[in-house]
Motif scaffolding. Sequence first.
Motif, PDB file in Angstrom:
ATOM      1  N   LEU A  42       0.850  -1.187   0.000  1.00 40.42           N
ATOM      2  CA  LEU A  42       0.000   0.000   0.000  1.00 40.42           C
ATOM      3  C   LEU A  42       0.885   1.237   0.000  1.00 40.42           C
ATOM      4  O   LEU A  42       1.802   1.357   0.840  1.00 40.42           O
ATOM      5  CB  LEU A  42      -0.906  -0.005   1.227  1.00 40.42           C
TER       6      LEU A  42
ATOM      7  N   ALA B  91      -5.647  -4.793 -13.138  1.00 43.01           N
ATOM      8  CA  ALA B  91      -6.402  -3.995 -12.185  1.00 43.01           C
ATOM      9  C   ALA B  91      -7.679  -4.735 -11.803  1.00 43.01           C
ATOM     10  O   ALA B  91      -8.155  -5.596 -12.553  1.00 43.01           O
ATOM     11  CB  ALA B  91      -6.727  -2.636 -12.788  1.00 43.01           C
TER      12      ALA B  91
ATOM     13  N   PRO C  22      -3.537   6.378  -8.284  1.00 41.43           N
ATOM     14  CA  PRO C  22      -4.542   5.360  -7.936  1.00 41.43           C
ATOM     15  C   PRO C  22      -4.817   4.386  -9.086  1.00 41.43           C
ATOM     16  O   PRO C  22      -5.071   3.198  -8.834  1.00 41.43           O
ATOM     17  CB  PRO C  22      -5.777   6.202  -7.603  1.00 41.43           C
TER      18      PRO C  22
ATOM     19  N   ASP D 171      -2.771   3.066 -10.950  1.00 47.12           N
ATOM     20  CA  ASP D 171      -1.722   2.047 -11.015  1.00 47.12           C
ATOM     21  C   ASP D 171      -2.030   0.852 -10.113  1.00 47.12           C
ATOM     22  O   ASP D 171      -1.293  -0.142 -10.126  1.00 47.12           O
ATOM     23  CB  ASP D 171      -0.368   2.634 -10.605  1.00 47.12           C
ATOM     24  N   THR D 172      -3.102   0.954  -9.341  1.00 44.02           N
ATOM     25  CA  THR D 172      -3.493  -0.147  -8.470  1.00 44.02           C
ATOM     26  C   THR D 172      -3.786  -1.389  -9.298  1.00 44.02           C
ATOM     27  O   THR D 172      -4.609  -1.353 -10.226  1.00 44.02           O
ATOM     28  CB  THR D 172      -4.727   0.235  -7.642  1.00 44.02           C
TER      29      THR D 172
ATOM     30  N   THR E  59      -1.294  -1.326  -4.232  1.00 48.17           N
ATOM     31  CA  THR E  59      -2.478  -0.515  -3.979  1.00 48.17           C
ATOM     32  C   THR E  59      -2.036   0.925  -3.745  1.00 48.17           C
ATOM     33  O   THR E  59      -1.236   1.186  -2.838  1.00 48.17           O
ATOM     34  CB  THR E  59      -3.253  -1.031  -2.759  1.00 48.17           C
ATOM     35  N   VAL E  60      -2.545   1.821  -4.566  1.00 50.10           N
ATOM     36  CA  VAL E  60      -2.203   3.242  -4.448  1.00 50.10           C
ATOM     37  C   VAL E  60      -3.442   3.966  -3.930  1.00 50.10           C
ATOM     38  O   VAL E  60      -4.437   4.105  -4.644  1.00 50.10           O
ATOM     39  CB  VAL E  60      -1.736   3.827  -5.782  1.00 50.10           C
ATOM     40  N   SER E  61      -3.374   4.401  -2.702  1.00 50.53           N
ATOM     41  CA  SER E  61      -4.544   5.007  -2.076  1.00 50.53           C
ATOM     42  C   SER E  61      -4.112   5.870  -0.902  1.00 50.53           C
ATOM     43  O   SER E  61      -3.128   5.563  -0.220  1.00 50.53           O
ATOM     44  CB  SER E  61      -5.504   3.912  -1.598  1.00 50.53           C
TER      45      SER E  61
END
Length: 115
Positions: free
Chosen positions: A11, A40, A87, A89-90, A112-114
């Motif tokens: 993350l 994704a 995001p 790229d998640t 996870t990009v968040s």
Amino acid sequence: QVQLVESGGGLVQPGGSLRLSCAGSGFTFSLYTMNWVRQAPGKGLEWVSTINRSFGTTYTDSVKGRFTASRDDDHNMLYLQMSSLKPEDTAVYYCVKGAWKTGNRGQGTLVTVSS
């Protein structure tokens, strides 16, 4: 037999960085073009990057300037340095031996990009 093991996912906040690794075994690593692909949530497999035997690299447009693929043939390792993450790229990221659609790939590592 061919084995590919990805690691390094996790993350991360938007704008952050991660370095993915892929350890290859069971084949002569230096003889193969290697790819990174991603999937994704709810979407199909997407090609991300190719690095050939001569260390030449290509990237999908959405990651150009942000991602850098590299390889260490002495240690049978493939890397993907990811920066300025977004995001979108998640995804689960996979390394692929040979053709990106049909080649052997590992179990993947989740990014996870968040915030």
